[in-house]
Design a protein around this motif. Structure first.
Motif, PDB file in Angstrom:
ATOM      1  N   PHE A 217      19.811 -18.653 -50.065  1.00 44.19           N
ATOM      2  CA  PHE A 217      20.038 -17.563 -50.997  1.00 44.19           C
ATOM      3  C   PHE A 217      21.340 -16.812 -50.723  1.00 44.19           C
ATOM      4  O   PHE A 217      21.975 -16.307 -51.646  1.00 44.19           O
ATOM      5  CB  PHE A 217      18.872 -16.569 -50.942  1.00 44.19           C
ATOM      6  CG  PHE A 217      17.537 -17.158 -51.309  1.00 44.19           C
ATOM      7  CD1 PHE A 217      17.254 -17.521 -52.618  1.00 44.19           C
ATOM      8  CD2 PHE A 217      16.564 -17.364 -50.349  1.00 44.19           C
ATOM      9  CE1 PHE A 217      16.027 -18.073 -52.968  1.00 44.19           C
ATOM     10  CE2 PHE A 217      15.326 -17.905 -50.680  1.00 44.19           C
ATOM     11  CZ  PHE A 217      15.054 -18.267 -51.993  1.00 44.19           C
ATOM     12  N   ASN A 218      21.711 -16.709 -49.467  1.00 43.70           N
ATOM     13  CA  ASN A 218      22.813 -15.845 -49.038  1.00 43.70           C
ATOM     14  C   ASN A 218      24.037 -16.699 -48.707  1.00 43.70           C
ATOM     15  O   ASN A 218      24.085 -17.352 -47.665  1.00 43.70           O
ATOM     16  CB  ASN A 218      22.358 -15.041 -47.803  1.00 43.70           C
ATOM     17  CG  ASN A 218      23.328 -13.940 -47.418  1.00 43.70           C
ATOM     18  OD1 ASN A 218      24.466 -13.908 -47.864  1.00 43.70           O
ATOM     19  ND2 ASN A 218      22.867 -13.039 -46.564  1.00 43.70           N
ATOM     20  N   LYS A 219      25.022 -16.711 -49.587  1.00 44.35           N
ATOM     21  CA  LYS A 219      26.223 -17.523 -49.380  1.00 44.35           C
ATOM     22  C   LYS A 219      27.296 -16.700 -48.664  1.00 44.35           C
ATOM     23  O   LYS A 219      27.570 -15.565 -49.039  1.00 44.35           O
ATOM     24  CB  LYS A 219      26.776 -18.023 -50.719  1.00 44.35           C
ATOM     25  CG  LYS A 219      25.765 -18.809 -51.551  1.00 44.35           C
ATOM     26  CD  LYS A 219      25.201 -20.004 -50.800  1.00 44.35           C
ATOM     27  CE  LYS A 219      24.205 -20.773 -51.651  1.00 44.35           C
ATOM     28  NZ  LYS A 219      23.555 -21.872 -50.907  1.00 44.35           N
ATOM     29  N   ASN A 220      27.874 -17.310 -47.626  1.00 44.93           N
ATOM     30  CA  ASN A 220      28.906 -16.639 -46.838  1.00 44.93           C
ATOM     31  C   ASN A 220      30.007 -17.629 -46.496  1.00 44.93           C
ATOM     32  O   ASN A 220      29.813 -18.846 -46.568  1.00 44.93           O
ATOM     33  CB  ASN A 220      28.298 -16.059 -45.553  1.00 44.93           C
ATOM     34  CG  ASN A 220      27.238 -15.023 -45.834  1.00 44.93           C
ATOM     35  OD1 ASN A 220      27.547 -13.930 -46.280  1.00 44.93           O
ATOM     36  ND2 ASN A 220      25.973 -15.359 -45.597  1.00 44.93           N
ATOM     37  N   ASP A 221      31.146 -17.096 -46.100  1.00 48.70           N
ATOM     38  CA  ASP A 221      32.286 -17.922 -45.712  1.00 48.70           C
ATOM     39  C   ASP A 221      32.247 -18.152 -44.201  1.00 48.70           C
ATOM     40  O   ASP A 221      32.518 -17.218 -43.435  1.00 48.70           O
ATOM     41  CB  ASP A 221      33.587 -17.215 -46.116  1.00 48.70           C
ATOM     42  CG  ASP A 221      34.827 -17.976 -45.653  1.00 48.70           C
ATOM     43  OD1 ASP A 221      34.685 -19.121 -45.176  1.00 48.70           O
ATOM     44  OD2 ASP A 221      35.940 -17.417 -45.762  1.00 48.70           O
ATOM     45  N   VAL A 336      25.382 -14.719 -53.996  1.00 49.20           N
ATOM     46  CA  VAL A 336      26.304 -15.844 -53.820  1.00 49.20           C
ATOM     47  C   VAL A 336      27.760 -15.393 -53.693  1.00 49.20           C
ATOM     48  O   VAL A 336      28.659 -16.232 -53.620  1.00 49.20           O
ATOM     49  CB  VAL A 336      26.166 -16.887 -54.956  1.00 49.20           C
ATOM     50  CG1 VAL A 336      24.775 -17.480 -54.970  1.00 49.20           C
ATOM     51  CG2 VAL A 336      26.520 -16.287 -56.317  1.00 49.20           C
ATOM     52  N   GLN A 337      28.001 -14.092 -53.658  1.00 51.20           N
ATOM     53  CA  GLN A 337      29.352 -13.587 -53.411  1.00 51.20           C
ATOM     54  C   GLN A 337      29.689 -13.856 -51.947  1.00 51.20           C
ATOM     55  O   GLN A 337      29.289 -13.120 -51.049  1.00 51.20           O
ATOM     56  CB  GLN A 337      29.438 -12.092 -53.713  1.00 51.20           C
ATOM     57  CG  GLN A 337      29.093 -11.703 -55.138  1.00 51.20           C
ATOM     58  CD  GLN A 337      30.024 -12.312 -56.158  1.00 51.20           C
ATOM     59  OE1 GLN A 337      31.245 -12.279 -56.003  1.00 51.20           O
ATOM     60  NE2 GLN A 337      29.452 -12.878 -57.212  1.00 51.20           N
ATOM     61  N   ALA A 338      30.425 -14.923 -51.690  1.00 49.83           N
ATOM     62  CA  ALA A 338      30.653 -15.381 -50.318  1.00 49.83           C
ATOM     63  C   ALA A 338      31.824 -14.700 -49.624  1.00 49.83           C
ATOM     64  O   ALA A 338      31.924 -14.733 -48.397  1.00 49.83           O
ATOM     65  CB  ALA A 338      30.870 -16.899 -50.311  1.00 49.83           C
TER      66      ALA A 338
END
Length: 354
Positions: A217-221, A336-338
């Motif tokens: 669920f949690n998008k990160n760079d 999804v704001q990575a």
């Protein structure tokens, strides 16, 4: 890497204190004095219309089954049927052989003290109706935001305070004996500030936090190793979990006391100033992250009464501010704001004095 100010730094030999040092010492004093002065009440976040959503909740209580196992061969059969409980809850890999594992586990499960622990567990949780209801609420709300979500199977056990929780996309296993609360005869052996995670109302929020921090669920760079990126990642996980249980107090999710939550809100501008003065946001060192985001009773670098993991809490406030400034975004779109730097910039987060 930017240098981080240490509160243990000595006064220069000239006897003069720098302007920066004066500012930080004043901040520390103000935070210590003002903590606990706020009386802000908890508010629900958006409550989705989920009454028409049905979820297939598979709930399998196994505490009686394991505690009342009659023989080693029966135990082996049970463990074969439930490999996750065998490997993750009872930790088979830590034993040198299957036979030693079975012998020691059977002896533990046969101990009369475990009957007492089971009785205490059933006294606290009863028929598990309240726990089932909270899981159902959370999964209905999760399905509202993510229509393709399929609820995991839930199993409950009494592990003898071995392992607290296992969470995956398809299965959740809860050791109920970890979550008996303050009045319990048997509790996990750990510091008091860590025991806050193990009250009866912590089970479902803890599961949601695991989901919220995971990359499903949690998008990160992964290339961004700054403390700010970690703060935002944690902040998004709290934001996610809170929206699945919208009226559960913030203190339950972050394991602060109500007074610590109130103090953090009252002193948010001072805490933020301390993080800026200490050049925390763009630091990449493990020590800085541990100081401001890691498990500890207090964040002494901020103030003597500032709770631990304060960087995680600030990350949550940044994400809240970003959501407030971008009401057109759905929860899944926010998650999804990575790009943490972009999210931070577009939040325009700058807490004001209350």
């Amino acid at each position: 890497m930017k240098k981080v100010f240490s509160t243990c730094q000595k006064i220069p030999s000239s006897g003069k204190i720098s302007v920066s040092m004066k500012k930080i010492n004043i901040l520390l004093l103000l935070i210590s004095v003002l903590y606990g002065c706020d009386s802000t009440e908890e508010e629900c976040v958006y409550i989705p219309e989920s009454t028409n959503i049905s979820v297939d909740l598979q709930f399998e209580p196994l505490q009686d089954v394991f505690i009342n196992v009659g023989s080693k061969s029966e135990l082996v059969s049970l463990l074969t049927q439930h490999p996750v409980i065998r490997d993750e809850i009872f930790r088979r890999a830590e034993y040198p052989s299957d036979s030693i594992f079975v012998d020691e586990l059977f002896a533990r499960l046969s101990n009369p003290h475990l009957d007492t622990l089971l009785g205490e567990t059933m006294r606290v949780f009863g028929n598990l109706a309240a726990l089932k209801s909270e899981f159902e609420e959370a999964f209905k709300n999760l399905t509202y935001y993510y229509p393709d979500f399929k609820p995991p199977k839930i199993q409950t056990v009494v592990s003898g305070l071995d392992t607290d929780l296992f969470v995956s996309d398809s299965l959740i296993v809860v050791s109920l004996d970890f979550y008996l609360g303050k009045g319990a005869k048997y509790r996990p052996k750990m510091y008091d500030y860590l025991l806050r995670k193990y009250d009866t109302n912590d089970i479902v929020p803890s599961c949601l936090l695991v989901y919220g921090i995971g990359d499903r669920f949690n998008k990160n760079d992964p290339g961004d190793q700054t403390a700010l990126a970690d703060m935002i990642a944690y902040g998004k996980s709290f934001f996610f979990a809170k929206h699945m249980l919208p009226c559960v107090p913030d203190s339950v999710f972050i394991w602060y006391t109500p007074e610590e939550i109130k103090g953090s809100r009252q002193n948010e501008n001072l805490i933020w100033a301390r993080l800026i003065e200490s050049q925390v946001l763009y630091a990449t060192s493990h020590k800085v992250k541990q100081d401001y985001l890691g498990e500890r009773p207090i964040t002494i670098q901020v103030g003597e009464k500032c709770p631990g993991r304060i960087g995680q809490w600030i990350g949550w406030q940044i994400v809240n501010k970003y959501a407030e400034r971008h009401p057109q975004l759905s929860l899944p779109q926010l998650m999804v704001q990575a790009d943490a730097q972009k999210l931070f910039k577009e939040s325009a987060y700058k807490p004001q004095k209350r």
